[in-house]
Scaffold this active site. Structure first.
Site, PDB file in Angstrom:
ATOM      1  CE1 TYR A 138     -34.732  44.292 -10.785  1.00  0.00           C
ATOM      2  CE2 TYR A 138     -36.412  45.562 -11.912  1.00  0.00           C
ATOM      3  CZ  TYR A 138     -35.984  44.869 -10.800  1.00  0.00           C
ATOM      4  OH  TYR A 138     -36.806  44.747  -9.708  1.00  0.00           O
ATOM      5  CE  LYS A 189     -31.310  51.410   2.725  1.00  0.00           C
ATOM      6  NZ  LYS A 189     -32.139  51.511   3.930  1.00  0.00           N
ATOM      7  CG  ASP A 221     -35.429  51.800   4.758  1.00  0.00           C
ATOM      8  OD1 ASP A 221     -35.389  52.848   4.094  1.00  0.00           O
ATOM      9  OD2 ASP A 221     -34.638  51.571   5.691  1.00  0.00           O
ATOM     10  CG  ASP A 245     -40.379  45.287 -10.040  1.00  0.00           C
ATOM     11  OD1 ASP A 245     -41.606  45.132 -10.151  1.00  0.00           O
ATOM     12  OD2 ASP A 245     -39.545  44.411 -10.331  1.00  0.00           O
ATOM     13  CG  ASP A 249     -46.217  44.429  -7.875  1.00  0.00           C
ATOM     14  OD1 ASP A 249     -46.464  45.137  -8.870  1.00  0.00           O
ATOM     15  OD2 ASP A 249     -46.082  43.188  -7.934  1.00  0.00           O
TER      16      ASP A 249
END
Ligand code: NAD
Length: 356
Positions: A138, A189, A221, A245, A249
């Site tokens: 980001y 990852k 994942d 992020d 959620d």
């Protein structure tokens, strides 16, 4: 203990009012809390043409903690980007150096039926997601667009983490795991990404200082799948900005309603900004139907993390639990057989439970 109160927009003022009622009970019981209000978000724009007016930023910088409602609303959607309410939040996070975002996913037994998962999978769930907030893809440079050799437009972002950025968030996560179930899952990852390889190395190195904490690593994942399959296997999860992020959620939905979820964003001295995980909900603003519990629980997090008042924090959380056990429900968590209450009535019920 000075608290900057930034109610913001939409349901912000209504839900903040309930959290302040709760803090007022603690104040009357002897807690030296000093509260000061300032406009922020759309309210800041309306008052001063700026979503983070100078006076508001100064107050936030001087305070020990910041308690926020939420920002945003359709009336501000056409403003230039720099004046949009959400910029107020991004700027305050940056100005205060808030790099650690704490999002608990706590499923109260009484609300387990409201989750999208089977009751037995979520009843009693208590997971804390620690998300790095100021680095990663980001913020990484370079980013942009260019034409490739074939003249086609390509867009790119840079995933980037420095050792020190990883170390400081890992330190926060280990410290929190130590105070809870002593289990930390680091999500990355590593099989594909260079940043994740560095992430894992630094987390492992940091772990040497926390031998009491059981550390494990999980690919993002798989973590997404495990959160939906068996979320109670987790205690504390630490991860980068983008993975956090998305996972936070996902985890939030395990608990039933976004109206129940608090959050904290901390700097390196545990100064924090506390706010509900949801937005300003303009669709229900001013109707006395918003759920104030996420904001009240955010105030409890403030007592725990910035003021290190575990007992008071637990007292507020126990009051919320008692109110839910009594059957009080705002519209978002209502189910047959419970009693529907409005925003203010829910705040009053928590106050009464605190005093009981
Ligand atoms: P939202 O979280 O405001 O609302 C999503 C849905 O959840 C709506 O149906 C809303 O009524 C409901 N909801 C949210 N909080 C609730 C509560 N406490 N009780 C009961 N129901 C609740 O998200 P959105 O609709 O995507 O965004 C609305 C505005 O909020 C936008 O301007 C957005 O930019 C802003 N926003 C602000 C923040 C923040 O201040 N941190 C975060 C997210 C969105």
């Amino acid at each position: 203990m000075k608290i900057a109160v930034l109610a913001g927009d939409g349901i912000g003022p209504e839900i903040i009012e309930q959290a302040l009622k709760v803090l007022d009970v603690l104040r009357k019981d002897g807690l030296a809390l000093e509260l000061e209000h300032a406009p922020y978000g759309g309210a800041g724009y309306d008052a001063y043409g700026d979503p983070l007016p100078e006076g508001t930023l100064k107050l936030a910088q001087e305070a020990d903690a910041v308690l926020c409602g939420a920002v945003g609303g359709p009336q501000y959607d056409k403003l230039p980007r720099a004046q949009r309410p959400e910029q107020g939040l991004l700027r305050i996070r940056k100005a205060l150096g808030l790099f650690a975002n704490l999002r608990p996913a706590l499923a109260f037994e009484e609300l387990a039926g409201a989750s999208s998962l089977k009751t037995e999978l979520v009843a009693g769930l208590d997971v804390l997601i620690v998300r790095e907030l100021t680095g990663d893809i980001y913020f990484g440079e370079p980013r942009g667009r260019r034409n490739n050799a074939e003249g086609e437009c390509v867009a790119y972002d840079t995933m980037l983490y420095s050792e020190s950025e990883i170390r400081r968030i890992a330190e926060v996560a280990f410290g929190l795991a130590l105070k809870r179930g002593k289990k930390l899952t680091s999500v990355d990852k590593e099989n594909v990404l260079e940043t994740s390889r560095l992430w894992r190395e630094v987390v492992k190195e940091t772990a040497k200082r926390y031998p009491q904490v059981e550390l494990s690593h999980m690919y993002v994942d798989n973590a997404a799948m495990q959160l939906a399959r068996a979320p109670k296997q987790f205690d504390v999860i630490v991860t980068g900005n983008m993975f956090g992020d998305i996972l936070s959620d996902e985890a939030s939905m395990l608990t039933g309603s976004i109206g129940m979820l608090p959050s904290a964003s901390l700097d390196s001295n545990n100064k924090g900004l506390y706010e509900p995980a949801h937005g300003s909900a303009p669709d229900i603003a001013g109707k006395d139907i918003a759920n104030p519990l996420a904001t009240i629980l955010s105030a409890a997090m403030m007592l725990r993390y910035t003021f290190e008042m575990e007992q008071e924090a637990a007292r507020v959380e126990a009051a919320v639990k008692r109110v839910l056990a009594q059957g009080c429900r705002t519209a978002d968590i209502y189910e047959a057989g419970t009693r529907k209450v409005g925003t203010a009535e829910m705040g009053d019920a928590v106050v009464a439970a605190l005093r009981a």
